[in-house]
Design a protein around this motif. Structure first.
Motif, PDB file in Angstrom:
ATOM      1  N   LEU A  93      -4.487  -5.346  -2.725  1.00 51.77           N
ATOM      2  CA  LEU A  93      -3.604  -4.450  -3.606  1.00 51.77           C
ATOM      3  C   LEU A  93      -3.827  -2.930  -3.557  1.00 51.77           C
ATOM      4  N   LEU A  94      -5.276  -2.443  -3.441  1.00 48.98           N
ATOM      5  CA  LEU A  94      -5.593  -1.042  -3.565  1.00 48.98           C
ATOM      6  C   LEU A  94      -5.324  -0.366  -2.327  1.00 48.98           C
ATOM      7  N   PRO A  95      -5.519  -1.011  -1.025  1.00 52.58           N
ATOM      8  CA  PRO A  95      -5.111  -0.283   0.257  1.00 52.58           C
ATOM      9  C   PRO A  95      -3.766   0.019   0.163  1.00 52.58           C
ATOM     10  N   SER A 119      -1.739   3.843   0.348  1.00 48.64           N
ATOM     11  CA  SER A 119      -0.693   4.075   1.462  1.00 48.64           C
ATOM     12  C   SER A 119       0.504   4.542   0.794  1.00 48.64           C
ATOM     13  N   GLU A 120       0.821   3.937  -0.365  1.00 52.59           N
ATOM     14  CA  GLU A 120       2.150   4.427  -1.048  1.00 52.59           C
ATOM     15  C   GLU A 120       1.779   5.634  -2.023  1.00 52.59           C
ATOM     16  N   VAL A 171       0.306   5.828  -4.544  1.00 56.62           N
ATOM     17  CA  VAL A 171       0.068   5.599  -6.190  1.00 56.62           C
ATOM     18  C   VAL A 171      -1.141   6.024  -6.497  1.00 56.62           C
ATOM     19  N   VAL A 172      -2.371   5.575  -5.854  1.00 53.31           N
ATOM     20  CA  VAL A 172      -3.780   5.809  -6.307  1.00 53.31           C
ATOM     21  C   VAL A 172      -4.384   6.411  -5.153  1.00 53.31           C
ATOM     22  N   LEU A 173      -5.567   7.101  -5.443  1.00 52.60           N
ATOM     23  CA  LEU A 173      -6.516   7.769  -4.369  1.00 52.60           C
ATOM     24  C   LEU A 173      -7.514   6.741  -4.286  1.00 52.60           C
ATOM     25  N   ALA A 174      -7.893   6.646  -2.925  1.00 57.01           N
ATOM     26  CA  ALA A 174      -9.210   5.971  -2.643  1.00 57.01           C
ATOM     27  C   ALA A 174     -10.349   6.375  -3.354  1.00 57.01           C
ATOM     28  N   ASN A 175     -11.070   5.348  -3.851  1.00 53.37           N
ATOM     29  CA  ASN A 175     -12.336   5.692  -4.344  1.00 53.37           C
ATOM     30  C   ASN A 175     -12.087   6.371  -5.857  1.00 53.37           C
ATOM     31  N   SER A 176     -10.780   6.519  -6.387  1.00 58.21           N
ATOM     32  CA  SER A 176     -10.665   7.118  -7.629  1.00 58.21           C
ATOM     33  C   SER A 176     -10.865   6.360  -8.845  1.00 58.21           C
ATOM     34  N   GLY A 192      -1.873 -10.518   1.705  1.00 54.29           N
ATOM     35  CA  GLY A 192      -1.794  -9.214   1.637  1.00 54.29           C
ATOM     36  C   GLY A 192      -1.709  -8.489   2.968  1.00 54.29           C
ATOM     37  N   ALA A 193      -2.233  -9.296   4.035  1.00 56.32           N
ATOM     38  CA  ALA A 193      -2.197  -8.766   5.438  1.00 56.32           C
ATOM     39  C   ALA A 193      -0.669  -8.736   6.038  1.00 56.32           C
ATOM     40  N   ILE A 194       0.081  -9.728   5.652  1.00 55.23           N
ATOM     41  CA  ILE A 194       1.411  -9.992   6.207  1.00 55.23           C
ATOM     42  C   ILE A 194       2.517  -9.598   5.167  1.00 55.23           C
ATOM     43  N   CYS A 195       2.272  -9.312   4.016  1.00 55.83           N
ATOM     44  CA  CYS A 195       3.164  -9.283   2.920  1.00 55.83           C
ATOM     45  C   CYS A 195       2.925  -8.115   2.028  1.00 55.83           C
ATOM     46  N   HIS A 196       4.019  -7.804   1.534  1.00 59.40           N
ATOM     47  CA  HIS A 196       3.801  -6.317   0.385  1.00 59.40           C
ATOM     48  C   HIS A 196       3.395  -7.265  -0.602  1.00 59.40           C
TER      49      HIS A 196
END
Length: 542
Positions: free
Chosen positions: A43-45, A49-50, A52-57, A166-170
Motif C-alpha cells: 500500500l505505502l509504495p 507514487s500517487e 498521497v503520502v511521503l516515504a518515511n513520513s 500488490g505487484a500486479i493490481c492497484h
C-alpha cells in the motif's frame, strides 16, 4: 449443532474431518490474517507514487502500524468472546470488523484518515489467538503439532498472496479480493462444529462426544479416553458447584481462581515473554516495510519482486517448520531458528555498513556514476570531490577495473537479499511457528480463551512499537545498527528458549498442566510418558 454434523459419515470418511476443519480454518481464516499483515508493504509504495503520502513520513508509519492498535482491542475482545460464547462464534464475530475494514480502505479514495480508520478495523478483526486455539483443540495428540504449525503457514501464505496482488493490481483491487476472502471465512464457519474442549467446559458432554466422533472418527477407540481427559478441566473450572450460565457474575471470580493456580499463571507469563521476544526480533518490520526496505538497500529495479521473494521464502520456511514440528521438538526448532536469524541480521548490518564505507570519497573505491548505474541509492554532499577517483592519469591510478567494480556492486545488491531471505527462512522454521503452537497448548482450557487473548494483546502491542519505531531507528541509528539490534534480540531469544521454553511434543494437555503444577516431579514422569506413547505408536504402526 452445525451443518456438517447432521451427516452420518462412515468411520473411514470421518477420520479425515479433523483435517477438513483444520484446512478450512488454516487456508481461509489464518490466510486472511496474513493479508492484513502484508498489506502495508504494497500500500505505502503505491500511495507514495500517487503523492498521497511521503516515504518515511509520520503518516506512512501510522498507516503501517495502526492495524496493530486495532489488534490490541481485538485481542481483548477475542479472549472474552472465545471464553463466553465459544471459539467458533468468536471467529465468525471477528469477520465483521475485518470485512468492514477492507471496505473502508478500498472506498477511501486515498484519504489518509479513512485509510487509518480502516486499518484499525482490520486489526480488530484479526483472529490470530482464537484460530490457533481452534486448531489445537480439534486435533488429536498425534496431529496437534501439525495443526498448530499450519496456522503460521497459512499466515505466511496470506502475506505472500497480498505481495503478489500488490505487484500486479492497484491497492483498491487488493482490498476487494481480501474482503471477499473474509466472506468465505464466515461462510465456511457455518458448517464447522464448536471445539470439544469448550463444549466440555460448558458441561455439554454429549455434544462434545458427538464432535469428537465427527473429528476423529466414530469408530475411533480413543474417543472415550479423549472425552474423559477433557472432564478434569471442566470440573476444575466449576469448583464442584453447579455450572453458571454464560455471563454469570461468578465467572470472573472463577477465572481468577483458575489463573492463580501455578498451571494457570506460570504458562501465561511464559507465553508473554515468548511472544514479546518473537515480535521484537524485527520480523514484522521486514514484513510491513518489505518493498521500502529493498528500495532503501538499493534494489530499486524491482523491489516488489524482492518482496515477493521474501514472502515466498517465509512461506517455505513456515512449511518446513510445519513438517519438522511433526518430527522434532519445537523447543530446539525455535532455538536453532533464533540463532540463524541472528546470523542473518548481523551479516545484513555488516553488508550495509560495507556499502556505506565503500561509497565514501575516502575509500577511493567506487564512482557515483557506477553506483547510479547499478541502482545503489547513495548520496554525496554537493562539495564531495569525485573527479580523479578512477582516472588512470591520477597519481595512484585505478585500483579496480570497471568490469570488476560493476561485478562488485551487483554482488553488494544480491547479498542483502540473501541475508534477508536467510533471516525470513529461519523465522518461519521456528520462531515464527512454535510460539503459536505453544499458545494453544500451555494454558488450561478453562482460561485458554482469556490468556490467549491477553498474550496476543501483548504480542500486537510489541508489533505496534517495533513497526512504528522502525523508520525512526533507521534515521537515528542507521540501517546497520538497527539490524544489529534485531540480531542481539534474536540471540536473547535463543538463550531464553534453551532456559525456559518446555518441550511439549507428544504430551497431553494434562501432562503439560502437571509440568507447570510441579515441574520437578513431572520432568521424570513426562519423559517416561513420552517414551511410552512413542512405543505405543510404533506398536500400532506395525
Amino acid at each position: 449443532m452445525s451443518i456438517l454434523l447432521h451427516e452420518d459419515p462412515s468411520p473411514a470418511q470421518s477420520q479425515g474431518h479433523q483435517f477438513l476443519a483444520a484446512g478450512l480454518i488454516s487456508c481461509l481464516a489464518s490466510a486472511s490474517i496474513g493479508t492484513v499483515l502484508g498489506f502495508s508493504a504494497i500500500l505505502l509504495p503505491q500511495l507514495e507514487s500517487e503523492k498521497v503520502v511521503l516515504a518515511n513520513s509520520s503518516e506512512a508509519s501510522w498507516i503501517a502500524s495502526l492495524s496493530n492498535i486495532g489488534q490490541l482491542l481485538g485481542a481483548l475482545l477475542t479472549g472474552w468472546v472465545a471464553n463466553q460464547f465459544g471459539r467458533k462464534r468468536a471467529i465468525m464475530l471477528l469477520c465483521l470488523p475485518l470485512a468492514f475494514g477492507w471496505t473502508i480502505v478500498g472506498l477511501s479514495r486515498g484519504s489518509v484518515h479513512w485509510i487509518c480508520i480502516g486499518r484499525v478495523c482490520q486489526g480488530i478483526g484479526i483472529m490470530s489467538s482464537v484460530t490457533q486455539v481452534y486448531l489445537i483443540e480439534i486435533a488429536d495428540v498425534n496431529n496437534r503439532s501439525l495443526f498448530g504449525a499450519s496456522g503460521a503457514l497459512s499466515v505466511s501464505a496470506g502475506i505472500t498472496f497480498v505481495y503478489i496482488l500488490g505487484a500486479i493490481c492497484h491497492w483498491t483491487c487488493v482490498c476487494g479480493v481480501c474482503g471477499g476472502l473474509v466472506i468465505l471465512v464466515f461462510l465456511s464457519m457455518l458448517g464447522l462444529p464448536e471445539t470439544p474442549n469448550w463444549l466440555a467446559l460448558q458441561g455439554q458432554k454429549e455434544k462434545a462426544k458427538e464432535v469428537l466422533e465427527w473429528l476423529h472418527g466414530k469408530g475411533n477407540s480413543n474417543i472415550q479416553s479423549e472425552l474423559e481427559a477433557l472432564q478434569p478441566n471442566a470440573s476444575e473450572s466449576l469448583l464442584d458447584e453447579e455450572q453458571p450460565s454464560i455471563g454469570s457474575r461468578n465467572e470472573p471470580n472463577k477465572l481468577w481462581r483458575e489463573f492463580k493456580k501455578p498451571e494457570g499463571h506460570r504458562p501465561f507469563l511464559l507465553l508473554i515473554c515468548i511472544f514479546f521476544l518473537q515480535q521484537s526480533t524485527g520480523s514484522f518490520a521486514v514484513i510491513f516495510y518489505a518493498v521500502t526496505i529493498f528500495q532503501d538497500i538499493g534494489v530499486a529495479s524491482n523491489p516488489y519482486l524482492a518482496a515477493i521473494l521474501t514472502g515466498c521464502i517465509r512461506l517455505l520456511g513456515t512449511l518446513l517448520g510445519t513438517l519438522l514440528a511433526k518430527r522434532y521438538s519445537g523447543k530446539w526448532l525455535m532455538f536453532t531458528s533464533a540463532l540463524v536469524m541472528a546470523l542473518g541480521m548481523f551479516l545484513l548490518g555488516l553488508n550495509i555498513l560495507g556499502i556505506e564505507k565503500m561509497t565514501t570519497p575516502e575509500a577511493n573505491f567506487l564512482t557515483i556514476n557506477t553506483l547510479h548505474e547499478n541502482h545503489l541509492n547513495v548520496t554525496f554532499d554537493a562539495e564531495t570531490p569525485t573527479q580523479g577517483l578512477f582516472d588512470d592519469s591520477s597519481q595512484n591510478g585505478s585500483i579496480l577495473s570497471e568490469e570488476r567494480i560493476k561485478w562488485l556492486t551487483k554482488l553488494l545488491l544480491v547479498l542483502p537479499i540473501v541475508e534477508i531471505v536467510l533471516y525470513m527462512l529461519a523465522f518461519g522454521v521456528g520462531v515464527g511457528t512454535v510460539p503459536w503452537l505453544l499458545l494453544g497448548e500451555l494454558c488450561p482450557g478453562s482460561i485458554k480463551g482469556l490468556t490467549s487473548g491477553l498474550t496476543v494483546f501483548v504480542a500486537y502491542g510489541t508489533i505496534f512499537v517495533v513497526v512504528k519505531l522502525f523508520p525512526s531507528m533507521i534515521s537515528v541509528l542507521g540501517q546497520p545498527y538497527t539490524y544489529w539490534v534485531f540480531g542481539m534480540i534474536c540471540l536473547v531469544t535463543a538463550l531464553f528458549t534453551v532456559g525456559f521454553v518446555p518441550d511439549t511434543k507428544g504430551r497431553t494437555f494434562q501432562q503439560i498442566e502437571a509440568q507447570f503444577r510441579d515441574p520437578i516431579s513431572e520432568a521424570f514422569e513426562s519423559t517416561q510418558g513420552s517414551e511410552q506413547m512413542a512405543s505405543n505408536r510404533n506398536v500400532s504402526s506395525m
